[in-house]
Design a protein around this motif. Structure first.
Motif, mmCIF file in Angstrom:
data_model
loop_
_atom_site.group_PDB
_atom_site.id
_atom_site.type_symbol
_atom_site.label_atom_id
_atom_site.label_comp_id
_atom_site.label_asym_id
_atom_site.label_seq_id
_atom_site.Cartn_x
_atom_site.Cartn_y
_atom_site.Cartn_z
ATOM 1 N N ALA A 242 -14.968 31.281 37.979
ATOM 2 C CA ALA A 242 -15.169 31.824 37.408
ATOM 3 C C ALA A 242 -13.177 31.323 37.410
ATOM 4 C CB ALA A 242 -14.802 32.576 38.211
ATOM 5 N N LEU A 243 -12.777 30.480 38.448
ATOM 6 C CA LEU A 243 -11.150 29.873 38.068
ATOM 7 C C LEU A 243 -10.942 28.537 37.151
ATOM 8 C CD1 LEU A 243 -10.794 29.455 42.379
ATOM 9 C CD2 LEU A 243 -9.417 30.454 40.560
ATOM 10 N N VAL A 244 -12.245 27.824 36.939
ATOM 11 C CA VAL A 244 -12.106 27.631 35.680
ATOM 12 C C VAL A 244 -12.617 28.083 34.630
ATOM 13 C CG1 VAL A 244 -13.100 25.350 34.657
ATOM 14 C CG2 VAL A 244 -12.634 25.296 36.926
ATOM 15 N N LEU A 245 -13.036 28.840 34.284
ATOM 16 C CA LEU A 245 -13.300 29.173 33.202
ATOM 17 C C LEU A 245 -11.662 30.227 32.680
ATOM 18 C CD1 LEU A 245 -16.907 30.944 33.295
ATOM 19 C CD2 LEU A 245 -15.843 29.193 31.212
ATOM 20 N N ALA A 246 -11.251 30.915 33.599
ATOM 21 C CA ALA A 246 -10.064 31.632 33.697
ATOM 22 C C ALA A 246 -8.853 30.821 32.828
ATOM 23 C CB ALA A 246 -9.370 31.791 34.496
ATOM 24 N N ARG A 247 -8.676 29.014 33.142
ATOM 25 C CA ARG A 247 -7.413 28.235 33.163
ATOM 26 C C ARG A 247 -8.317 28.010 31.495
ATOM 27 N NH1 ARG A 247 -5.146 23.200 35.452
ATOM 28 N NH2 ARG A 247 -5.533 24.684 36.935
ATOM 29 N N ILE A 248 -9.488 27.287 31.318
ATOM 30 C CA ILE A 248 -9.874 27.313 30.258
ATOM 31 C C ILE A 248 -9.870 28.686 29.090
ATOM 32 C CG2 ILE A 248 -10.916 25.114 30.338
ATOM 33 C CD1 ILE A 248 -13.127 26.528 30.043
ATOM 34 N N PHE A 249 -9.909 29.645 29.146
ATOM 35 C CA PHE A 249 -9.324 30.754 28.806
ATOM 36 C C PHE A 249 -7.642 30.794 28.049
ATOM 37 C CE2 PHE A 249 -13.875 31.119 28.650
ATOM 38 C CZ PHE A 249 -14.433 32.130 27.613
ATOM 39 N N GLY A 250 -7.046 30.515 28.952
ATOM 40 C CA GLY A 250 -6.198 30.750 28.839
ATOM 41 C C GLY A 250 -4.954 31.325 29.627
ATOM 42 N N PHE A 251 -5.976 31.573 30.772
ATOM 43 C CA PHE A 251 -4.757 32.789 31.749
ATOM 44 C C PHE A 251 -4.085 31.331 32.861
ATOM 45 C CE2 PHE A 251 -8.661 35.911 30.676
ATOM 46 C CZ PHE A 251 -7.673 36.472 30.963
ATOM 47 N N THR A 252 -3.019 31.891 33.127
ATOM 48 C CA THR A 252 -2.333 31.036 34.120
ATOM 49 C C THR A 252 -2.723 31.165 35.795
ATOM 50 O OG1 THR A 252 -1.538 32.918 35.725
ATOM 51 C CG2 THR A 252 -0.153 31.841 33.576
ATOM 52 N N ALA B 121 2.629 33.087 20.455
ATOM 53 C CA ALA B 121 2.188 32.512 21.131
ATOM 54 C C ALA B 121 1.197 31.316 21.187
ATOM 55 C CB ALA B 121 3.404 32.420 22.665
ATOM 56 N N PRO B 122 0.137 31.091 19.911
ATOM 57 C CA PRO B 122 -0.673 30.591 20.117
ATOM 58 C C PRO B 122 -0.927 28.937 21.510
ATOM 59 C CG PRO B 122 -0.296 30.883 17.462
ATOM 60 C CD PRO B 122 0.848 31.175 18.547
ATOM 61 N N ALA B 123 -1.822 28.899 21.790
ATOM 62 C CA ALA B 123 -1.999 27.661 22.987
ATOM 63 C C ALA B 123 -3.008 27.045 21.966
ATOM 64 C CB ALA B 123 -1.621 28.436 23.478
ATOM 65 N N GLY B 124 -3.581 26.314 22.936
ATOM 66 C CA GLY B 124 -4.740 25.184 23.758
ATOM 67 C C GLY B 124 -5.600 25.959 23.863
ATOM 68 N N ASP B 125 -6.112 26.829 23.649
ATOM 69 C CA ASP B 125 -7.111 27.387 24.710
ATOM 70 C C ASP B 125 -8.118 28.296 23.201
ATOM 71 O OD1 ASP B 125 -5.427 30.112 24.124
ATOM 72 O OD2 ASP B 125 -3.793 29.471 25.635
ATOM 73 N N VAL B 126 -9.166 28.284 24.593
ATOM 74 C CA VAL B 126 -10.188 29.358 23.754
ATOM 75 C C VAL B 126 -9.506 30.630 23.295
ATOM 76 C CG1 VAL B 126 -12.018 30.937 24.307
ATOM 77 C CG2 VAL B 126 -11.577 28.577 26.074
ATOM 78 N N ALA B 127 -8.341 31.327 23.745
ATOM 79 C CA ALA B 127 -7.940 32.584 23.613
ATOM 80 C C ALA B 127 -7.152 32.335 22.014
ATOM 81 C CB ALA B 127 -7.118 33.248 24.459
ATOM 82 N N THR B 128 -6.986 31.014 21.865
ATOM 83 C CA THR B 128 -5.687 31.287 20.542
ATOM 84 C C THR B 128 -7.316 30.928 19.811
ATOM 85 O OG1 THR B 128 -4.291 30.338 21.794
ATOM 86 C CG2 THR B 128 -4.971 29.776 19.917
ATOM 87 N N GLY C 296 -18.952 29.679 19.083
ATOM 88 C CA GLY C 296 -19.328 28.416 19.789
ATOM 89 C C GLY C 296 -18.312 27.574 19.117
ATOM 90 N N ASP C 297 -17.613 27.509 18.341
ATOM 91 C CA ASP C 297 -16.358 26.883 17.968
ATOM 92 C C ASP C 297 -14.764 26.540 18.766
ATOM 93 O OD1 ASP C 297 -18.132 25.780 15.600
ATOM 94 O OD2 ASP C 297 -16.662 26.894 14.397
ATOM 95 N N ALA C 298 -14.665 27.760 18.982
ATOM 96 C CA ALA C 298 -14.087 28.185 20.544
ATOM 97 C C ALA C 298 -13.818 27.532 21.985
ATOM 98 C CB ALA C 298 -13.392 29.495 20.708
ATOM 99 N N LEU C 299 -15.512 27.452 21.840
ATOM 100 C CA LEU C 299 -15.673 26.739 23.410
ATOM 101 C C LEU C 299 -15.811 25.475 23.741
ATOM 102 C CD1 LEU C 299 -18.707 29.512 24.999
ATOM 103 C CD2 LEU C 299 -16.013 29.162 25.531
ATOM 104 N N ARG C 300 -16.264 25.154 21.881
ATOM 105 C CA ARG C 300 -16.183 23.547 21.412
ATOM 106 C C ARG C 300 -14.879 22.597 21.639
ATOM 107 N NH1 ARG C 300 -18.968 24.506 17.273
ATOM 108 N NH2 ARG C 300 -21.291 23.995 18.651
ATOM 109 N N GLY C 301 -13.342 23.452 21.545
ATOM 110 C CA GLY C 301 -12.478 22.786 21.653
ATOM 111 C C GLY C 301 -12.195 22.765 23.101
ATOM 112 N N VAL C 302 -12.525 23.021 23.779
ATOM 113 C CA VAL C 302 -12.379 22.497 25.272
ATOM 114 C C VAL C 302 -12.402 21.489 25.021
ATOM 115 C CG1 VAL C 302 -13.077 22.737 27.587
ATOM 116 C CG2 VAL C 302 -13.053 24.674 26.274
#
Length: 401
Positions: free
Chosen positions: A144-154, A196-203, A100-106
């Motif tokens: 799927a495209l938007v979720l991939a982006r916020i999770f950290g994929f190019t 290399a951490p970034a501002g995404d859900v994966a990080t 929940g916290d990882a998703l809340r950061g979007v």
């Protein structure tokens, strides 16, 4: 639950007939004549989802395991897996906080920006033709495209993931390969973010205070669960809302310019044609009485969100407009409900996707009669096989929108 009533019949009428005959809890069979209970009542569903000690998400207590072959088609829905879906107790609470916290950061602004960009790109692909299938060419790609982006994929990696995500959702040929591709891609993303951490859900998944308690496999599984389970209901939410706006006179007058009607249609869909219809489920940890039925320890209860939403005890007038009432069960209830941040992300993607489409194609209309639209043959999900439309051809706008 795999007979013609659930697959191709009037499911609303089926629920009414079952409620009249059996009450709020109905006996059903799954593939292979495996018995289960279908929970039709709003109050009963609320009671089950609010009492995890009596009705657990842990399928290991099921009293039918000796009858279930290893290749049973519904195994992915009931077999215990290393994901948050099957976690229980305090560990589930801590794991749920991590997700929940990882998703809340979007960031909501970034979410809308990403959604608008991808929506425009997809519409650019068919806007000049004057016709399109809004399922295959739009709704089944955008989330799927938007979720991939916020999770950290190019964007390129996200586009490559869309067929795999849809293959996993379909559960047909290519599902295993799709899962393997998605699993490899998720693993690569998580490893890169560890360096290399970034501002995404994966990080945020890997740096959360609770992350040390869970293995890398568990974090990867939760990433996969969220991107797959977030994609399909959102895709169906988009297409079911568009179907409603294109076929229901209550929305026809404001279709070509009223954004307020988008939110109303989306809310109405969650009552009337919720994407997630029935889920398996909960298992009784001991004998219990529920809805006038004797539930035995280990019995499987399939939760019917769709039937509960139409329960006449809480909605006596089935034809009344639900307005802003959001007391539906479409996102579940209790400790295993869809996390609020995930719900907000799905709503943001769906609403933006619908608004952009109506802005770009204001005279969009069905290319076939309403009666020719076909629902996918699933007792668990509710979505159309296709949504063919026509519109005045327009030029592409690219990323300059």
């Amino acid at each position: 639950m795999f007979g013609p009533g659930f697959i191709s019949g009037d499911r609303g009428q089926l629920y009414r007939d079952m409620r009249e005959k059996h009450g709020p809890i109905a006996p059903v069979t799954l593939i292979g004549d495996v018995p289960a209970w279908l929970v039709l009542g709003y109050r009963e569903l609320h009671q089950i989802t609010g009492n995890p000690a009596l009705f657990t998400r842990d399928s290991s207590v099921w009293n039918m395991w000796d009858r279930i072959p290893h290749d049973w088609p519904l195994m992915p829905m009931v077999g215990r897996q290393p994901s948050i879906l099957y976690e229980v107790g305090d560990r589930h609470e801590r794991r749920s906080a991590l997700v929940g916290d990882a998703l809340r950061g979007v960031d909501p602004f970034e979410l809308r920006t990403h959604s608008e960009q991808h929506a425009d790109e997809l519409i650019d692909g068919f806007c000049s033709r004057g016709e399109a299938d809004l399922i295959d060419e739009y709704a089944m790609k955008l989330p799927a495209l938007v979720l991939a982006r916020i999770f950290g994929f190019t964007d390129d990696d996200g586009s490559a993931l869309v067929p795999s995500i849809n293959a996993v959702v379909d559960g047909a040929e290519g599902a295993l390969e799709g899962r393997q591709h998605l699993q490899r891609a998720m693993g690569t993303l998580l490893r890169s973010r560890a360096i290399a951490p970034a501002g995404d859900v994966a990080t945020r998944m890997q740096t959360h205070p609770n992350s040390a308690e869970f293995s890398s496999e568990e974090i990867l599984e939760d990433m996969m669960v969220n991107i797959v389970s977030g994609h399909q209901p959102t895709a169906d939410w988009i297409s079911n809302s568009l179907r409603l706006m294109l076929t229901d006179d209550r929305f026809a007058a404001s279709l070509a310019g009223g954004r307020a009607s988008v939110g109303e249609a989306m809310n109405e869909v969650l009552w009337e044609e919720t994407p997630t219809q029935n889920i398996a489920g909960r298992w009784a940890t001991r004998d219990a009485q529920l809805g006038g039925r004797r539930i035995q320890a280990g019995d499987l209860l399939v939760l019917s969100f769709a039937a509960a939403n139409a329960d006449p005890q809480i909605r006596p007038d089935q034809h009344s407009f639900t307005g802003g009432n959001s007391a539906f069960f479409s996102f579940g209830h209790g400790s295993h409900r869809c996390p609020y941040p995930a719900q907000e992300i799905a709503e943001g993607i769906a609403r933006t996707g619908i608004e952009v489409l109506l802005d770009r194609l204001p005279d969009v209309d069905l290319a076939v009669g309403e009666g020719e639209l076909v629902w996918r043959p699933s007792p668990f999900l509710r979505g159309l096989e296709s949504l063919p439309v026509t519109f005045t051809p327009t030029s592409a706008v690219g990323r300059s929108r």
